[in-house]
Design an enzyme around this catalytic site. Structure first.
Site, PDB file in Angstrom:
ATOM      1  N   ASP A   1      12.909   4.087 -14.990  1.00 32.48           N
ATOM      2  CA  ASP A   1      12.160   3.589 -13.829  1.00 32.48           C
ATOM      3  C   ASP A   1      11.744   2.139 -14.095  1.00 32.48           C
ATOM      4  OD1 ASP A   1      11.100   3.626 -11.313  1.00 32.48           O
ATOM      5  OD2 ASP A   1       9.632   5.201 -11.699  1.00 32.48           O
ATOM      6  N   ASP A   2      11.383   1.448 -13.012  1.00 35.53           N
ATOM      7  CA  ASP A   2      10.977   0.055 -13.193  1.00 35.53           C
ATOM      8  C   ASP A   2       9.638  -0.062 -13.902  1.00 35.53           C
ATOM      9  OD1 ASP A   2       9.681   1.158 -10.994  1.00 35.53           O
ATOM     10  OD2 ASP A   2      10.038  -0.528  -9.648  1.00 35.53           O
TER      11      ASP A   2
ATOM     12  N   ASP B   1       2.677   3.276 -13.671  1.00 36.01           N
ATOM     13  CA  ASP B   1       1.351   2.752 -13.315  1.00 36.01           C
ATOM     14  C   ASP B   1       0.301   3.801 -13.671  1.00 36.01           C
ATOM     15  OD1 ASP B   1      -1.008   1.997 -11.866  1.00 36.01           O
ATOM     16  OD2 ASP B   1       0.173   0.697 -10.595  1.00 36.01           O
TER      17      ASP B   1
HETATM   18  O1  LIG Z   1       2.966   5.650 -12.200  1.00 33.85           O
HETATM   19  P1  LIG Z   1       2.779   5.739 -10.713  1.00 33.85           P
HETATM   20  O2  LIG Z   1       1.362   5.437 -10.290  1.00 33.85           O
HETATM   21  O3  LIG Z   1       3.268   7.032 -10.152  1.00 33.85           O
HETATM   22  O4  LIG Z   1       3.584   4.540 -10.052  1.00 33.85           O
HETATM   23  C1  LIG Z   1       4.853   4.142 -10.485  1.00 33.85           C
HETATM   24  C2  LIG Z   1       5.882   4.353  -9.420  1.00 33.85           C
HETATM   25  O5  LIG Z   1       5.503   3.644  -8.230  1.00 33.85           O
HETATM   26  C3  LIG Z   1       6.592   2.855  -7.780  1.00 33.85           C
HETATM   27  O6  LIG Z   1       7.450   3.598  -6.958  1.00 33.85           O
HETATM   28  P2  LIG Z   1       7.107   3.946  -5.433  1.00 33.85           P
HETATM   29  O7  LIG Z   1       6.581   5.347  -5.376  1.00 33.85           O
HETATM   30  O8  LIG Z   1       6.242   2.895  -4.862  1.00 33.85           O
HETATM   31  O9  LIG Z   1       8.512   3.976  -4.698  1.00 33.85           O
HETATM   32  P3  LIG Z   1       9.771   3.012  -4.781  1.00 33.85           P
HETATM   33  O10 LIG Z   1      10.311   3.072  -6.193  1.00 33.85           O
HETATM   34  O11 LIG Z   1      10.720   3.590  -3.805  1.00 33.85           O
HETATM   35  O12 LIG Z   1       9.318   1.626  -4.430  1.00 33.85           O
HETATM   36  C4  LIG Z   1       7.335   2.497  -9.038  1.00 33.85           C
HETATM   37  O13 LIG Z   1       8.702   2.184  -8.767  1.00 33.85           O
HETATM   38  C5  LIG Z   1       7.220   3.756  -9.866  1.00 33.85           C
HETATM   39  O14 LIG Z   1       8.270   4.662  -9.578  1.00 33.85           O
HETATM   40  O1  LIG Z   2       5.873  -3.071  -6.820  1.00 39.78           O
HETATM   41  C1  LIG Z   2       5.040  -2.374  -7.431  1.00 39.78           C
HETATM   42  N1  LIG Z   2       4.211  -2.954  -8.345  1.00 39.78           N
HETATM   43  C2  LIG Z   2       3.265  -2.265  -9.048  1.00 39.78           C
HETATM   44  O2  LIG Z   2       2.531  -2.835  -9.865  1.00 39.78           O
HETATM   45  C3  LIG Z   2       3.181  -0.871  -8.773  1.00 39.78           C
HETATM   46  N2  LIG Z   2       2.386   0.127  -9.246  1.00 39.78           N
HETATM   47  C4  LIG Z   2       2.767   1.245  -8.616  1.00 39.78           C
HETATM   48  N3  LIG Z   2       3.784   1.000  -7.769  1.00 39.78           N
HETATM   49  C5  LIG Z   2       4.053  -0.318  -7.843  1.00 39.78           C
HETATM   50  N4  LIG Z   2       4.970  -1.046  -7.158  1.00 39.78           N
HETATM   51 MG   LIG Z   3       9.461   3.979  -7.853  1.00 36.25          MG
END
Ligand SMILES: O=P(O)(O)OC[C@H]1O[C@H](OP(=O)(O)OP(=O)(O)O)[C@H](O)[C@@H]1O
Ligand SMILES: O=c1[nH]c(=O)c2nc[nH]c2[nH]1
Ligand SMILES: [Mg+2]
Length: 167
Positions: free
Chosen positions: A101-102, A105
């Site tokens: 994952d990217d 958080d």
């Molecule tokens: O540790 P957490 O608090 O769960 O947050 C982290 C996740 O939040 C973001 O995804 P998001 O759910 O926004 O969806 P996306 O990847 O489709 O942008 C990010 O890419 C992680 O997958």
């Molecule tokens: O673009 C993002 N940046 C963040 O820091 C983050 N944390 C949760 N989801 C996120 N998405």
């Molecule tokens: Mg995500």
């Protein structure tokens, strides 16, 4: 994202930086898989897809699948739910599988992903302190009050010069 505010700071990541950091992640993961290497990569959509592509290219992993996690907001609490699972024949219990994952958080997303593939190795490019215990390997840590801005969410735009006029 409302439950995740406020964020005092911004950490802006360019495509170039993302590429470098994802390659650094691959470098760190190389040779740390089970005997015979990593079997497959599972990207957590959508943010994990670009890093997963780069990692799988660097480590020559041809089997790539996805898991989709959607965070629903009930009042102030986000409750992640898996809306698309990876191929069960490919991932099994997660042995030899690299989940990418990217960022992590709060760690809520990884909590549900880990429950689905308990034996998988979890790697993120960026990590915040709260979610860090949910990750096996990551590259850069930022503080909890930092919002990470990814290149797919940004565009180049004009910025006013410091001296205050437009010319
Ligand atoms: O540790 P957490 O608090 O769960 O947050 C982290 C996740 O939040 C973001 O995804 P998001 O759910 O926004 O969806 P996306 O990847 O489709 O942008 C990010 O890419 C992680 O997958
Ligand atoms: O673009 C993002 N940046 C963040 O820091 C983050 N944390 C949760 N989801 C996120 N998405
Ligand atoms: Mg995500």
């Amino acid at each position: 994202m409302s439950d995740r505010l406020p964020h005092e700071k911004g950490f802006h990541v360019s495509w170039d930086q993302l590429h470098r950091d994802a390659r650094a992640l691959a470098w760190r993961l190389q040779g740390h898989g089970p005997e015979g290497g990593w079997r497959a990569v599972v990207a957590i959509t959508r943010g994990g897809m670009a890093p997963a592509m780069i990692v799988s290219r660097e480590l020559d992993i041809r089997t790539v699948d996805t898991i989709s996690v959607k965070s629903y907001n009930h009042q102030t609490q986000a409750e992640p739910v898996i809306i698309k699972h990876p191929d069960a024949d490919v991932v099994g219990d997660g042995t030899g599988v690299l989940i990418v994952d990217d960022l992590v958080d709060t760690g809520r997303t990884l909590e549900v992903v880990r429950a689905a593939m308990p034996k998988a190795h979890v790697a993120t490019v960026y990590a915040k302190p709260k979610g860090r215990p949910m990750v096996d390997t990551f590259i850069t840590e930022v503080s909890q009050d930092t919002w990470i801005f990814f290149p797919w969410d940004m565009a180049l735009q004009y910025v006013k010069p410091y001296h205050g006029t437009d010319d």
